[in-house]
Design a protein around this motif. Structure first.
Motif: not given
Length: 143
Positions: A59-73, A83-86
């Motif tokens: 399963d792949v997720m798109l996550v956002w945090s106020e410290r890092r912004g957007w991450t695909v993992a 595991v960070v993909l982008a």
């Protein structure tokens, strides 16, 4: 007039919820595939149901945090870090939803990942709530 901390948290939650729904719509993720949480860190999650190259059983997720912004993992076991993909390649914490959708498409194709960037440009929660507020009128019935 200064707003109270609870008012700021409500504004942040409402704005982030509306923004995440706009991003989800741009990507094609149903509302039930998203979550928003405001605690010591504001975060959001979008489950990506598309098949991911090189990760057919994960399963792949798109996550956002106020410290890092957007991450695909890639989602992993609960006790393991994803595991960070982008990572979002820019410094903006609240890029337009269409740009986030393009980022996800580029990440899936192995282009422009920004994987080495660790943090976005920090902003106060008040500034973040103001930036997110522009999305509230567009989706106020969904928040």
């Amino acid at each position: 007039m200064e707003s109270s901390e609870p008012d700021l948290i409500r504004a942040l939650e409402r704005g982030l919820g509306a923004y995440v729904q706009a991003v989800a719509a741009a990507i094609g993720v149903p509302a039930e595939g998203t979550t928003v949480e405001i605690s010591d860190t504001a975060t959001a999650y979008l489950g990506l149901s598309r098949p991911w190259p090189g990760r057919p059983r994960h399963d792949v997720m798109l996550v956002w945090s106020e410290r890092r912004g957007w991450t695909v993992a890639v989602e992993t076991a609960p006790i393991e870090d994803p595991v960070v993909l982008a990572r979002w390649p820019g410094d903006e914490l609240v890029p337009p939803p269409e740009e986030v959708a393009r980022f996800v498409d580029d990440a899936a194709a192995g282009r422009s990942t920004g994987k080495d960037r660790v943090t976005a440009v920090p902003v106060t929660r008040r500034i973040l709530a103001e930036r997110l507020d522009e999305y509230v009128p567009l989706h106020s019935d969904q928040v």
